[in-house]
Design a protein around this motif. Structure first.
Motif, mmCIF file in Angstrom:
data_model
loop_
_atom_site.group_PDB
_atom_site.id
_atom_site.type_symbol
_atom_site.label_atom_id
_atom_site.label_comp_id
_atom_site.label_asym_id
_atom_site.label_seq_id
_atom_site.Cartn_x
_atom_site.Cartn_y
_atom_site.Cartn_z
ATOM 1 N N ILE A 55 0.838 -1.203 0.000
ATOM 2 C CA ILE A 55 0.000 0.000 0.000
ATOM 3 C C ILE A 55 0.872 1.252 0.000
ATOM 4 C CG2 ILE A 55 -1.642 1.325 1.382
ATOM 5 C CD1 ILE A 55 -2.868 -1.348 2.247
ATOM 6 N N LEU A 56 1.943 1.249 0.799
ATOM 7 C CA LEU A 56 2.847 2.399 0.844
ATOM 8 C C LEU A 56 3.495 2.647 -0.523
ATOM 9 C CD1 LEU A 56 4.249 4.586 2.532
ATOM 10 C CD2 LEU A 56 5.989 2.900 3.145
ATOM 11 N N GLN A 57 3.905 1.579 -1.190
ATOM 12 C CA GLN A 57 4.541 1.724 -2.508
ATOM 13 C C GLN A 57 3.530 2.212 -3.539
ATOM 14 O OE1 GLN A 57 6.111 -2.250 -2.868
ATOM 15 N NE2 GLN A 57 8.183 -1.601 -2.286
ATOM 16 N N LEU A 58 2.270 1.707 -3.464
ATOM 17 C CA LEU A 58 1.256 2.172 -4.399
ATOM 18 C C LEU A 58 0.940 3.646 -4.206
ATOM 19 C CD1 LEU A 58 -1.247 -0.852 -4.472
ATOM 20 C CD2 LEU A 58 0.403 -0.173 -6.235
ATOM 21 N N ASN A 59 0.956 4.070 -2.940
ATOM 22 C CA ASN A 59 0.730 5.493 -2.673
ATOM 23 C C ASN A 59 1.810 6.353 -3.319
ATOM 24 O OD1 ASN A 59 -1.592 4.976 -1.222
ATOM 25 N ND2 ASN A 59 -0.522 4.879 0.758
ATOM 26 N N LYS A 60 3.067 5.914 -3.262
ATOM 27 C CA LYS A 60 4.164 6.680 -3.866
ATOM 28 C C LYS A 60 4.019 6.752 -5.388
ATOM 29 C CE LYS A 60 7.668 5.738 -0.336
ATOM 30 N NZ LYS A 60 9.017 5.173 -0.063
ATOM 31 N N LEU A 61 3.562 5.646 -5.989
ATOM 32 C CA LEU A 61 3.373 5.661 -7.431
ATOM 33 C C LEU A 61 2.197 6.555 -7.818
ATOM 34 C CD1 LEU A 61 3.884 1.886 -8.303
ATOM 35 C CD2 LEU A 61 5.325 3.771 -9.052
ATOM 36 N N HIS A 62 1.150 6.516 -7.008
ATOM 37 C CA HIS A 62 -0.072 7.237 -7.352
ATOM 38 C C HIS A 62 0.129 8.737 -7.342
ATOM 39 C CE1 HIS A 62 -4.234 8.728 -6.905
ATOM 40 N NE2 HIS A 62 -4.525 7.688 -7.727
ATOM 41 N N VAL A 63 0.911 9.218 -6.369
ATOM 42 C CA VAL A 63 1.086 10.671 -6.250
ATOM 43 C C VAL A 63 1.999 11.232 -7.344
ATOM 44 C CG1 VAL A 63 0.702 10.624 -3.763
ATOM 45 C CG2 VAL A 63 3.030 10.400 -4.659
ATOM 46 N N GLN A 64 2.630 10.393 -8.166
ATOM 47 C CA GLN A 64 3.487 10.883 -9.244
ATOM 48 C C GLN A 64 2.686 11.465 -10.393
ATOM 49 O OE1 GLN A 64 6.882 11.083 -9.001
ATOM 50 N NE2 GLN A 64 6.420 10.460 -6.911
ATOM 51 N N GLY A 65 1.423 11.169 -10.471
ATOM 52 C CA GLY A 65 0.606 11.723 -11.531
ATOM 53 C C GLY A 65 -0.032 10.634 -12.363
ATOM 54 N N SER A 66 -0.936 11.070 -13.221
ATOM 55 C CA SER A 66 -1.735 10.117 -13.985
ATOM 56 C C SER A 66 -0.889 9.316 -14.969
ATOM 57 C CB SER A 66 -2.849 10.866 -14.737
ATOM 58 O OG SER A 66 -2.257 11.791 -15.647
ATOM 59 N N GLN A 70 -0.928 5.348 -14.810
ATOM 60 C CA GLN A 70 -1.481 4.577 -15.917
ATOM 61 C C GLN A 70 -0.428 3.627 -16.501
ATOM 62 O OE1 GLN A 70 -3.423 7.043 -18.854
ATOM 63 N NE2 GLN A 70 -4.196 8.424 -17.246
ATOM 64 N N SER A 71 0.807 4.110 -16.638
ATOM 65 C CA SER A 71 1.870 3.243 -17.158
ATOM 66 C C SER A 71 2.093 2.057 -16.243
ATOM 67 C CB SER A 71 3.175 4.038 -17.319
ATOM 68 O OG SER A 71 3.013 5.101 -18.234
ATOM 69 N N PHE A 72 2.017 2.295 -14.924
ATOM 70 C CA PHE A 72 2.196 1.196 -13.978
ATOM 71 C C PHE A 72 1.079 0.175 -14.118
ATOM 72 C CE2 PHE A 72 1.012 -0.517 -9.772
ATOM 73 C CZ PHE A 72 2.122 -1.290 -9.543
ATOM 74 N N ILE A 73 -0.186 0.621 -14.243
ATOM 75 C CA ILE A 73 -1.303 -0.293 -14.389
ATOM 76 C C ILE A 73 -1.148 -1.126 -15.657
ATOM 77 C CG2 ILE A 73 -3.804 -0.430 -14.734
ATOM 78 C CD1 ILE A 73 -2.923 0.134 -11.852
ATOM 79 N N HIS A 74 -0.676 -0.495 -16.750
ATOM 80 C CA HIS A 74 -0.455 -1.250 -17.990
ATOM 81 C C HIS A 74 0.622 -2.314 -17.786
ATOM 82 C CE1 HIS A 74 -2.968 0.669 -21.045
ATOM 83 N NE2 HIS A 74 -2.795 1.822 -20.385
ATOM 84 N N CYS A 75 1.658 -2.003 -17.016
ATOM 85 C CA CYS A 75 2.692 -3.004 -16.743
ATOM 86 C C CYS A 75 2.123 -4.175 -15.953
ATOM 87 C CB CYS A 75 3.851 -2.369 -15.966
ATOM 88 S SG CYS A 75 4.884 -1.287 -16.968
ATOM 89 N N VAL A 76 1.228 -3.870 -14.993
ATOM 90 C CA VAL A 76 0.609 -4.943 -14.207
ATOM 91 C C VAL A 76 -0.148 -5.889 -15.130
ATOM 92 C CG1 VAL A 76 -1.135 -5.442 -12.449
ATOM 93 C CG2 VAL A 76 0.498 -3.578 -12.102
ATOM 94 N N CYS A 77 -0.901 -5.309 -16.027
ATOM 95 C CA CYS A 77 -1.704 -6.147 -16.906
ATOM 96 C C CYS A 77 -0.871 -6.901 -17.933
ATOM 97 C CB CYS A 77 -2.749 -5.279 -17.624
ATOM 98 S SG CYS A 77 -3.933 -4.496 -16.493
ATOM 99 N N MET A 78 0.271 -6.343 -18.338
ATOM 100 C CA MET A 78 1.116 -6.988 -19.345
ATOM 101 C C MET A 78 1.954 -8.113 -18.763
ATOM 102 S SD MET A 78 2.620 -3.938 -21.742
ATOM 103 C CE MET A 78 1.564 -2.920 -22.754
ATOM 104 N N GLN A 79 2.502 -7.924 -17.568
ATOM 105 C CA GLN A 79 3.534 -8.818 -17.076
ATOM 106 C C GLN A 79 3.028 -9.827 -16.054
ATOM 107 O OE1 GLN A 79 7.009 -6.661 -15.802
ATOM 108 N NE2 GLN A 79 6.979 -5.306 -17.590
ATOM 109 N N LEU A 80 2.009 -9.467 -15.273
ATOM 110 C CA LEU A 80 1.546 -10.383 -14.238
ATOM 111 C C LEU A 80 0.359 -11.193 -14.747
ATOM 112 C CD1 LEU A 80 1.774 -8.090 -11.075
ATOM 113 C CD2 LEU A 80 3.471 -9.680 -11.990
ATOM 114 N N GLU A 81 0.129 -12.305 -14.097
ATOM 115 C CA GLU A 81 -1.001 -13.164 -14.453
ATOM 116 C C GLU A 81 -2.254 -12.623 -13.774
ATOM 117 O OE1 GLU A 81 -0.137 -17.169 -13.495
ATOM 118 O OE2 GLU A 81 1.625 -17.298 -14.826
ATOM 119 N N VAL A 82 -2.921 -11.726 -14.496
ATOM 120 C CA VAL A 82 -4.102 -11.043 -13.960
ATOM 121 C C VAL A 82 -5.345 -11.681 -14.580
ATOM 122 C CG1 VAL A 82 -5.258 -8.819 -13.671
ATOM 123 C CG2 VAL A 82 -2.734 -8.941 -13.798
#
Length: 1393
Positions: A55-66, A70-82
């Motif tokens: 949660i702490l790491q997600l908060n740091k990513l979120h405050v960097q801007g949209s 968004q790039s992080f969410i795309h990486c989650v969907c591309m690389q992990l088994e979602v």
């Protein structure tokens, strides 16, 4: 639920995301490092619950801007088994801008920096924003130590873990093998303020990382420039230094700062050193001034690394260089932070003038074979495919040459890691043949199995091309769409880093993992994108000249783009490109054909060396044999590559192209820095005949590679290693390959500074190697010239031991070796070693040891050994310190050398040269020699065989005291053949001349003796004349007194072959010698000498005992009448005199009378010839000849009327004159009249020539009138035209009939009656010929009518061409009337021409 999750409005979706990421914390840490490159993964977070940490790491990513979120969410969907439903929710909820509320965006951006970067980062304070506080030294030291620890901890955290991307081996980011580093010296002082970093490479061991910094130097700026082409690992090495320092290996530095010019170029304001260190790198927790003061005080322990100096060379504006380059300049020159160490990395090219002259230049030369193997071992460590990867590299030469570039080596390992499990061994040859296909396989390896993201690749390629066109290598989130950032991060195509432009101003920047990858993706976009047509594509197919790097302000970013385009034009890449182009194979094919067509046009042009290399790279990438053949055949025979660096890959590509060439080629790498393992690329290229590596800055290790490679190139005809500063051992290693190069004709090792011992070793190689024909060493020059034997290469390979083979021993006897070791500092002991060496060797054509230090003893040793060394032509010992005393030793040493033809010693000119003739044949038997004598008697003298030698001891300072010892030394040489002895230019003087005259009989028969320029007086010169009576061999003595030319010569033919003792037992020899001595005259030529009466009297007295016949030739500026009378009076004392000649000698007007009187006074004189009062010659009869007629010629003597009477009186005293020639004098009509009056008194029996005496018609008429008084005249001819001849022919008895020929006399009418009177009185005149005498028809008629003659035959011929038509009847009537009147038979003949 945390506040962010609550405010997102979807508690379940947030919880699902947290649970998903909790399963793979390592992956999340890797993405945190990518999207937040400057973040601190604080160890204190490890104590938290895994969910809380996520949660702490997600908060740091979120405050960097949209964009980042968004790039992080795309990486989650591309690389992990979602799960699919969760992926749809994530992309629809978090993967678009609507997912961000304005409140959360503002809240995230308003958070303080301390929250964003917990641990190390503190709120920034500008260096000058707060007043300096007074602190004690202890507190200042604590603050500084705290900052230094903070600096080291930050570096440790940065390099603590390198997490591989999806599908990559763990060693992908951890393998490091240091490339080859070579330290170089360069002068940075250039008029243009620029330097090249490709200068002289020192010959020695590799430079290690710790050797890059010489900490013993403490004064002045200390700058190191690391130079390397793209892909050599400059940036990797810079980060490696930071990592090693963070690990405590570089203890000599307390602080290390790393800056990249690609980021510094974004700074537009001028910076202070403290702003550079604290605002752009790492800020202290407090009191910046105190920390900076400590760093400034201990600047010698501070290292500043600037990566990418070539990217900082932006064009200068009107105010000079940019702010960052200005700061860099001050740091290099020590005006800021004096004493700090500065290291900069750069591609070779134009470097700024701010670099100090003493800057250390270090070249990065990539990987050699062992390093490539080491890298592969590390990369595939503990993997079963390691052995397979090594085998692939060993069998695939192209791939091995590509791996010389570290960046390509990493790509190759990645491709092999991907290919080896699924392909059979040896497939790399087909799958990885070029650099382009290497990158293509890398993209396939990084892509998901069975799925190639075509649209993402093309879109990312468009970003790459746009960056190349604008010179952009750093991108921000606004430049790249979030899905592309996620795609690049997922496939390790993009890297991220923190970009700081000032205090509190920082953002995440993205760049392609390597510049060449950006070029490859741009090439993919150009070849496969439907947005690009083929016309636009061909504009990118250009050749870059590496010479431009010397002057360009900034190097281009698209150096490899044409190469990648050419590689993608290969047929092998068409399926890959067609897939990217959505199956549009026709469009791809058209683009490929367009690229090939452009390359064909470039192949036929005349290109510079750098562009030829670039063209070869492009052509080799296409894998088109037809194009490669066209390129190879279009290359010129002499292909120069001058003054630009070449890699092993460059040479490997060049040889690949040359394999398609039929004709031989000459490669010239003059001044090109070469990597050590470059020569390996030349192995097996049979088209290379001449290889020039002059000034190529090749190292000892490179030479060792070359020595191994040369035997595999048996077709080489010429190899040059000039100007490479090779060591002695390296030179010896090179010449060891000579026996293995059967076609080699020249090996140039000049300008490499070898010692004497090495030179002797090279001489041994020249003696033992059967193909060497010449070794030439002179100061810095060192050249082997070879003559290939007839044996083929296969024969040589069957007999590798050439030194012991029968073929070599036979070749040693048949070949001839020339050895020139000039100015090589050879001494006496070296001469001894050289003699021992040469005695075992082949026949020697020439040995030149001039300019050494042999001195007397060394010259003596070489002279003694000359007869044993079988030297065919020349031995040169000039300029070796030979003294006068040494001259005697040398003469004695060569006295018994049968083959010596000439020895020239001149101490003044430092000349000592021995010339040799071929060895004489064995003497034949007595019968053959008798037959030879019989045939010899029938030969003319000029056909006799000749065997002679010359001893020239000129300008040696020889004096009279040296002569006896010299003559003893010369005694042996006199019996070996006819000797020409030259003592000119010495200091013998009168004493030496007299002493030499006494010693000459003991020397035997000489061919010649030159005593010129010895300071002899006239008495000494005249004393030499006595040698005619004491030396039987002397036949000619030439003396020019003023110029001191004195030459004693024998007979030019071999008249003395028996006198030398060679044929003593044959009586025919003595008889023949006596015959020759009686027939061949002796000659004395004395010129430029004051011939006064006493001197002439002494001369004649000396010549009195000279055997005859004798020819005396005298010449002086002027000979007085007294001297001439003295000389003529002495003539009776010289019965053996056959010729007396006074040439180029001024005589008085009285001399014709003196010489004419000689005709009567000296009966032996048979001819006197005086011309123009400057040349007089008297010919004498021998004693055996009877007295006979004589003749006199006195032409051009200015004789006039006043001289004629006395002159004729002198001539009348002669008994018989066959000829008198008085032509070209000044007689005129009066003189001629006087001469004709005296003519009856002169006993002339032949010809009287009075031509060219300026006579007129009066003389012709007087001749007609005089004919009756001269009964012995038989013919007279006069021509008053251009010929101006006047000749009268006499006979011994009275002549019954006379002939008169008058030509061009131009008679006038008043002359006709006088001519008729003369003809009437000349009763003995039977024939008259008138030629062009201006007598017309009327005058002829009058002439005929007036001539009255008694009975007899008279013939008149008129050869005049009349312009008017003559009336024959009238003339005939005159003739008939003449006939009736006289009643005598007349015959009249008229000839009209």
């Amino acid at each position: 639920m945390d506040p962010v999750g609550l405010q997102l409005g979807n508690k379940n979706l947030w919880s699902c995301l947290v649970r998903l990421l909790t399963k793979d914390p390592e992956w999340l840490n890797a993405k945190m490092k990518f999207f937040l490159p400057n973040t601190d993964l604080d160890s204190r977070n490890e104590t938290l619950d895994p969910e809380q940490r996520v949660i702490l790491q997600l908060n740091k990513l979120h405050v960097q801007g949209s964009d980042t979120w968004q790039s992080f969410i795309h990486c989650v969907c591309m690389q992990l088994e979602v799960p699919l439903d969760l992926e749809v929710l994530l992309l629809s909820t978090f993967g678009c801008d609507d997912a961000f509320t304005s409140q959360l965006g503002a809240e995230g951006k308003s958070q303080p920096e301390s929250q964003l970067h917990h641990g190390l980062k503190r709120p920034h304070q500008s260096c000058g924003s707060s007043p300096r506080r007074k602190q004690c030294k202890k507190q200042q030291l604590e603050l500084a130590k705290k900052y230094l620890q903070l600096l080291r901890t930050s570096a440790q955290q940065r390099y603590r873990s390198q997490i591989p991307g999806s599908g990559q081996p763990h060693a992908f980011h951890q393998v490091y093998v240091p490339p080859i580093l070579r330290r170089a010296t360069a002068s940075l002082d250039t008029p243009e303020g620029a330097i090249m970093g490709d200068l002289k490479v020192e010959d020695g061991a590799d430079v290690s990382i710790s050797d890059l910094f010489n900490t013993r130097v403490n004064k002045g700026p200390r700058v190191t420039v690391l130079l390397g082409k793209a892909g050599m690992g400059k940036t990797t090495l810079a980060h490696r230094l930071c990592q090693k320092w963070a690990e405590g290996h570089l203890n000599c530095f307390q602080a290390l700062f790393l800056f990249e010019f690609r980021q510094l170029n974004l700074i537009t304001r001028f910076l202070t050193p403290s702003e550079l260190l604290f605002d752009l790198y790492l800020s202290p927790e407090s009191d910046h001034d105190t920390v900076f003061q400590y760093l400034e005080k201990n600047a010698d322990q501070v290292l500043l690394i600037f990566d990418g100096l070539d990217e900082a060379l932006q064009p200068m504006g009107p105010d000079g260089p940019g702010p960052v380059l200005t700061l860099f300049s001050h740091l290099c020159n020590g005006t800021l932070l004096p004493g700090c160490r500065v290291m900069a990395t750069s591609r070779p090219g134009k470097l700024p003038a701010c670099l100090p002259a003493e800057a250390a230049m270090v070249h990065m030369l990539g990987f050699d074979g062992p390093r490539v193997e080491e890298y592969v071992n590390h990369f595939f460590s503990a993997q079963p495919s390691r052995e397979g990867a090594l085998v692939e590299l060993q069998t695939n030469g192209r791939l091995r040459s590509l791996c010389a570039v570290p960046a390509l080596c990493q790509v190759a390992c990645l491709c092999l890691h991907h290919l080896l499990p699924d392909h059979a061994p040896g497939q790399s040859v087909a799958l990885l043949p070029t650099m382009t296909q290497l990158y293509m396989q890398m993209v396939l390896a990084l892509s998901p199995p069975g799925h190639l993201p075509t649209s993402s690749l093309l879109d990312l390629g468009e970003v790459a091309l746009r960056g190349l066109e604008t010179g952009k290598v750093i991108f921000y989130a606004k430049d790249i769409a979030p899905p592309l950032i996620a795609f690049g991060a997922t496939h390790s195509l993009l890297t991220s880093f923190c970009v700081r432009t000032g205090p509190g101003h920082q953002q995440t920047g993205y760049a392609f993992t390597h510049l060449s990858l950006q070029e490859f993706l741009a090439a993919l976009h150009l070849m496969a994108s439907p947005k690009v047509n083929k016309d636009t594509l061909t504009q990118y197919v250009t050749l870059h000249s590496r010479w431009v790097q010397r002057t360009k302000a900034r190097l281009g970013l698209s150096d490899h783009l044409p190469t990648f385009l050419a590689g993608l034009a290969s047929c092998t890449c068409r399926p890959f490109l067609s897939h990217l182009a959505q199956g549009n194979e026709d469009c791809v094919g058209a683009k490929q054909a367009a690229v090939v067509q452009v390359l064909k046009k470039l192949a036929t042009r005349k290109l510079t060396g750098p562009k030829v290399v670039e063209l070869c790279h492009c052509v080799d990438e296409t894998q088109e044999p037809e194009l490669a053949s066209l390129t190879a055949q279009s290359l010129p025979y002499q292909l120069p590559f001058h003054n630009f660096p070449l890699t092993c890959t460059d040479l490997a590509t060049l040889t690949n192209i040359l394999e398609h060439r039929e004709a031989p080629i000459h490669l010239d790498f003059d001044g090109c820095p070469l990597e050590p393992h470059c020569p390996e690329a030349l192995v097996g290229c049979g088209q290379i005949e001449n290889l020039r590596l002059a000034g190529s800055k090749i190292t000892a290790r490179g030479i060792s590679h070359l020595v191994k490679a040369l035997p595999l190139c048996p077709q080489l005809k010429e190899v040059s290693f000039r100007d490479n500063q090779l060591s002695d051992q390296v030179v010896l290693n090179i010449v060891e390959v000579l026996p293995h190069l059967p076609r080699l004709r020249k090996l140039d090792l000049s300008n490499n500074s070898i010692c004497v011992s090495t030179l002797l070793c090279l001489a041994r190689v020249a003696v033992t190697c059967p193909t060497v024909r010449m070794l030439q060493a002179r100061e810095a020059d060192l050249i082997f010239l070879l003559s290939p034997p007839t044996e083929t290469t296969a024969e040589l390979q069957r007999a590798p031991d050439l030194q012991e083979s029968d073929g070599q021993r036979k070749g040693a006897q048949s070949r001839s070796l020339t050895l020139r070791l000039q100015k090589c500092q050879l001494q006496v002991h070296d001469a001894e070693a050289l003699i021992a060496l040469l005695q075992e060797g082949p026949h020697l054509e020439e040995v030149d040891l001039s300019g050494n230090q042999l001195e007397d003893e060394g010259c003596r040793l070489m002279a003694e050994a000359a007869s044993q060394l079988h030297i065919a032509r020349k031995l040169d010992l000039s300029d070796n310190g030979l003294s006068v005393a040494g001259v005697h030793c040398v003469l004695r040493a060569v006295s018994a050398c049968w083959t010596l033809a000439e020895l020239h010693i001149s101490l003044q000119h430092k000349t000592v040269i021995f010339m040799f003739a071929q060895e004489p044949e064995e003497q034949k038997g007595s019968q053959e020699r008798a037959a030879f004598l019989d045939s010899l008697m029938l030969q003319m003298p000029s056909e006799l065989p000749l065997s002679s030698r010359r001893m020239r001891l000129t300008h040696c300072g020889l004096q009279a005291k040296h002569l006896e010892q010299l003559c003893k030394a010369l005694g042996g040489s006199c019996h070996l053949g006819h000797l020409h002895l030259d003592f000119s230019g010495n200091a013998l003087g009168d004493e030496g001349a007299a002493r030499l005259a006494q010693l000459l009989p003991g020397l035997g028969a000489l061919q010649s003796l030159n005593l010129s320029e010895n300071g002899l007086s006239l008495d000494a010169v005249l004393g030499l004349v006595q040698c005619f009576s004491t030396l039987q061999w002397l036949f000619r003595l030439d003396i020019s007194f003023e110029s001191q030319h004195i030459l004693l010569r024998g007979d030019k033919t071999s008249r003395d072959m028996w006198a030398t003792g060679s044929l003593p037992d044959f009586p025919a020899a003595a008889e023949f010698l006596g015959f020759r001595q009686r027939c061949i005259p002796r000659s004395l030529c004395l010129s430029e000498c004051p011939l006064e009466p006493p001197s002439l009297t002494r001369l004649c007295a000396t010549l009195k005992d000279c055997p005859g016949p004798l020819e005396l030739q005298l010449s002086c500026e002027f000979l007085s009448d007294q001297s001439l009378e003295t000389l003529l009076d002495c003539l009776p004392q010289l019965p053996q005199l056959s010729l007396l000649q006074l040439s180029q000698t001024g005589l008085s007007p009285k001399s014709p009378f003196l010489l004419a009187n000689t005709l009567s006074l000296c009966p032996r004189v048979k001819k006197v010839d005086l011309r123009s009062l400057h040349h007089a010659t008297l010919h004498f009869r021998s004693n055996q000849e009877e007295e006979g007629v004589c003749c006199g010629r006195f032409t051009g003597c200015s004789l006039s009327q006043e001289h004629i009477e006395s002159f004729c009186w002198l001539l009348s005293k002669c008994k018989d004159l066959s000829q008198v020639d008085l032509s070209a004098n000044l007689l005129g009509d009066s003189g001629l009249r006087c001469l004709l009056e005296c003519l009856p008194q002169v006993p002339i029996s032949g010809l009287l020539d009075l031509s060219h005496n300026s006579v007129s018609q009066e003389s012709a008429l007087y001749l007609v009138e005089t004919l009756p008084s001269c009964p012995r005249v038989r013919e007279a001819s006069v021509n008053l035209g251009s010929e101006q001849s006047f000749r009268i022919h006499f006979s011994r008895e009275d002549q019954a009939g006379k002939t008169l020929r008058l030509s061009e006399c131009s008679f006038r009418p008043e002359h006709v009656s006088r001519l008729a009177t003369g003809l009437s009185q000349s009763l003995q005149l039977t024939e008259l010929t008138l030629t062009q005498c201006c007598l017309g028809q009327k005058q002829l008629a009058i002439l005929l009518s007036l001539v009255g003659r008694p009975a007899g035959l008279f013939s008149l011929r008129d050869s005049t061409r009349h312009t008017e038509k003559l009336s024959f009847p009238r003339l005939e009537a005159c003739a008939l009337g003449f006939k009736k009147e006289r009643k005598k038979e007349r015959r009249f003949q008229r000839i009209l021409n």
